[in-house]
Design a protein around this motif. Structure first.
Motif, PDB file in Angstrom:
ATOM      1  N   UNK A 118       0.844  -1.198   0.000  1.00 21.83           N
ATOM      2  CA  UNK A 118       0.000   0.000   0.000  1.00 21.83           C
ATOM      3  C   UNK A 118       0.880   1.249   0.000  1.00 21.83           C
ATOM      4  N   UNK A 119       0.430   2.256  -0.715  1.00 22.22           N
ATOM      5  CA  UNK A 119       1.125   3.537  -0.759  1.00 22.22           C
ATOM      6  C   UNK A 119       0.225   4.623  -0.181  1.00 22.22           C
ATOM      7  N   UNK A 120       0.792   5.650   0.445  1.00 22.85           N
ATOM      8  CA  UNK A 120      -0.038   6.689   1.057  1.00 22.85           C
ATOM      9  C   UNK A 120      -0.698   7.586   0.021  1.00 22.85           C
ATOM     10  N   UNK A 132       8.315   7.298 -11.334  1.00 25.73           N
ATOM     11  CA  UNK A 132       7.870   6.481 -10.202  1.00 25.73           C
ATOM     12  C   UNK A 132       8.071   5.012 -10.552  1.00 25.73           C
ATOM     13  N   UNK A 133       8.944   4.342  -9.797  1.00 24.53           N
ATOM     14  CA  UNK A 133       9.334   2.970 -10.123  1.00 24.53           C
ATOM     15  C   UNK A 133       8.960   2.052  -8.962  1.00 24.53           C
ATOM     16  N   UNK A 134       7.955   1.193  -9.206  1.00 24.80           N
ATOM     17  CA  UNK A 134       7.371   0.364  -8.151  1.00 24.80           C
ATOM     18  C   UNK A 134       7.332  -1.109  -8.515  1.00 24.80           C
ATOM     19  N   UNK A 135       8.062  -1.530  -9.536  1.00 28.37           N
ATOM     20  CA  UNK A 135       8.023  -2.929  -9.985  1.00 28.37           C
ATOM     21  C   UNK A 135       8.472  -3.860  -8.855  1.00 28.37           C
ATOM     22  N   UNK A 139       1.540  -4.549  -4.608  1.00 27.69           N
ATOM     23  CA  UNK A 139       0.457  -3.578  -4.734  1.00 27.69           C
ATOM     24  C   UNK A 139      -0.748  -4.181  -5.439  1.00 27.69           C
ATOM     25  N   UNK A 140      -1.907  -4.017  -4.817  1.00 26.25           N
ATOM     26  CA  UNK A 140      -3.164  -4.434  -5.438  1.00 26.25           C
ATOM     27  C   UNK A 140      -3.906  -3.255  -6.043  1.00 26.25           C
ATOM     28  N   UNK A 161       0.343  -6.916  -8.002  1.00 30.03           N
ATOM     29  CA  UNK A 161      -0.887  -7.710  -7.908  1.00 30.03           C
ATOM     30  C   UNK A 161      -2.100  -6.919  -8.375  1.00 30.03           C
ATOM     31  N   UNK A 162      -1.905  -6.092  -9.384  1.00 37.95           N
ATOM     32  CA  UNK A 162      -2.969  -5.217  -9.869  1.00 37.95           C
ATOM     33  C   UNK A 162      -3.914  -5.993 -10.783  1.00 37.95           C
TER      34      UNK A 162
END
Length: 434
Positions: A118-120, A132-135, A139-140, A161-162
């Protein structure tokens, strides 16, 4: 690389960049002695799990890299650093990203290969956010507040997990380079059948020198028996890169099929002694060179060109036509390249070009839906950026009328209304008239 001994001896006074990788378990307080000058701090490759609460005592700090450490939480002290705009914490064990950890000037955030679920919401309150690099996380969903990030250009969300891509994501006016492979939303797409790709036994390859190495793997020259024909072999690494999984890259290379502006895949390697995934590809002639260099810390999302790089109109247009053609081909096959950049294009002096590096490629449906159209038009913006870079470097052979027409095409590709951009088939048709 600087040394801890140099730091403690006061030998680094006045430096703007400090690189320390020496098994640190605690933040060396002597770093604060550099407060009057330090702008870039790289503490990657240590064993740190925390940073001092008074990190803001480095008032000029703009860039902080702490990849390959032992953080389980993004440190809240980052948010108190007034000039900090680039933050990289790749390959830690981060599970929690507190809102307080997001510096107000945030422009570049790398949290690849962590355990974030989870991200704020406050992430969307950073208007300068561009990269923005989140690989490689858990994250759903993405914060809906990111819809406010109108400067976001590069987004890596592969291997999460999108289950769906939010509608607002596909309307961001400047989003240009998107990678989302390895999520349930992409895995639900029927991928092109690759059963016709030949298997090439490892024993038939005689490896020679290394030709290149990137985040996803190593490319080596080889001879392929029984003919001893020269080939290139790409040996894929198994770890998550900033773009996503190298194995997804391999799948996309195979599914892309044949096109004059693609490097041909000859076969899949089988029988590697360590079960390493690999592809055998055509060996590129040495006359081919990278069109541009990678973006820098200063350019963030823009390629770096040699100041001496100039093109005739004929060569520049040949490059533009080739890339538009191959991008149209990929889209017809349900593939977005995700990294359509000059640094991923090989070209020769005549303008013959090859689009490589499928590390950020993703699959989408081949039927014409609003989502498919939006995903393809995001990539069209990348072409618009490339076309603009070519136009800036044309030194002969272009009439004023032609330049105006090409500038109009560039602007059409880059306009903020995503679905109003042209498809690559239309771009191809326009370029053919020059």
């Amino acid at each position: 690389m600087d040394t801890l001994a140099q730091l403690k001896a006061g030998q680094l006074a006045g430096i703007k960049r400090l690189d320390l990788s020496c098994g640190l378990t605690q933040f060396p307080r002597e770093i604060f002695d550099l407060a009057d000058s330090l702008e870039i701090l790289n503490l990657s490759g240590n064993a740190l799990s925390s940073l001092p609460d008074d990190l803001h005592r480095l008032p000029h700090l703009r860039v902080l890299f702490c990849s390959d450490n032992a953080f389980t939480e993004l440190p809240a002290c980052l948010g108190q650093c007034p000039q900090l705009s680039m933050v990289g914490f790749k390959a830690n064990q981060i599970e929690h990203v507190p809102a307080a950890a997001l510096p107000p000037q945030l422009r570049w955030l790398i949290l690849t290969d962590n355990h974030i679920s989870q991200l704020p919401d406050e992430l969307g309150e950073r208007p300068r956010l561009q990269k923005l690099m989140l690989a490689g996380n858990r994250l759903e969903q993405l914060p809906a507040s990111l819809a406010q990030c109108h400067n976001l250009e590069l987004l890596r969300i592969a291997s999460n997990r999108l289950a769906q891509l939010p509608h607002w994501l596909l309307t961001l006016p400047r989003l240009t380079w998107l990678a989302y492979a390895g999520n349930p939303v992409e895995m639900a797409v029927d991928v092109a059948n690759d059963d016709d790709t030949p298997n090439i036994p490892w024993a038939e390859l005689a490896l020679a020198e290394v030709l290149g190495e990137g985040a996803s793997g190593v490319i080596r020259k080889a001879l392929c028996k029984p003919s001893n024909a020269p080939v290139a072999v790409k040996l894929y690494k198994g770890t998550i890169t900033s773009d996503g999984s190298p194995l997804h890259e391999m799948q996309a290379c195979i599914a892309a099929g044949l096109h004059p502006n693609l490097i041909r895949v000859q076969g899949r390697v089988v029988g590697h002694p360590d079960d390493q995934a690999a592809l055998v590809m055509d060996l590129i002639e040495p006359s081919y060179r990278n069109l541009a260099g990678l973006p820098s810390l200063a350019s963030c999302t823009r390629d770096i060109y040699d100041p001496a790089t100039r093109f005739s109109a004929e060569v520049a247009l040949r490059i533009a036509r080739g890339i538009a053609s191959v991008a149209a081909h990929l889209h017809r096959h349900g593939i977005t390249h995700g990294d359509l950049y000059g640094h991923n294009i090989l070209c020769n002096a005549e303008g013959d070009c090859l689009l490589g590096d499928f590390g950020a490629a993703s699959f989408h449906a081949t039927v014409d839906t609003l989502q498919t159209r939006a995903l393809q038009r995001i990539e069209v913006r990348a072409f618009g950026v490339l076309l603009g870079e070519l136009l800036e470097r044309i030194d002969s052979g272009l009439s004023d009328q032609q330049r105006l027409a090409l500038e109009a095409l560039r602007d059409h590709c880059c306009q903020p209304q995503v679905l109003a951009r042209p498809a690559f088939a239309e771009i191809e048709a326009q370029l053919s008239s020059f």
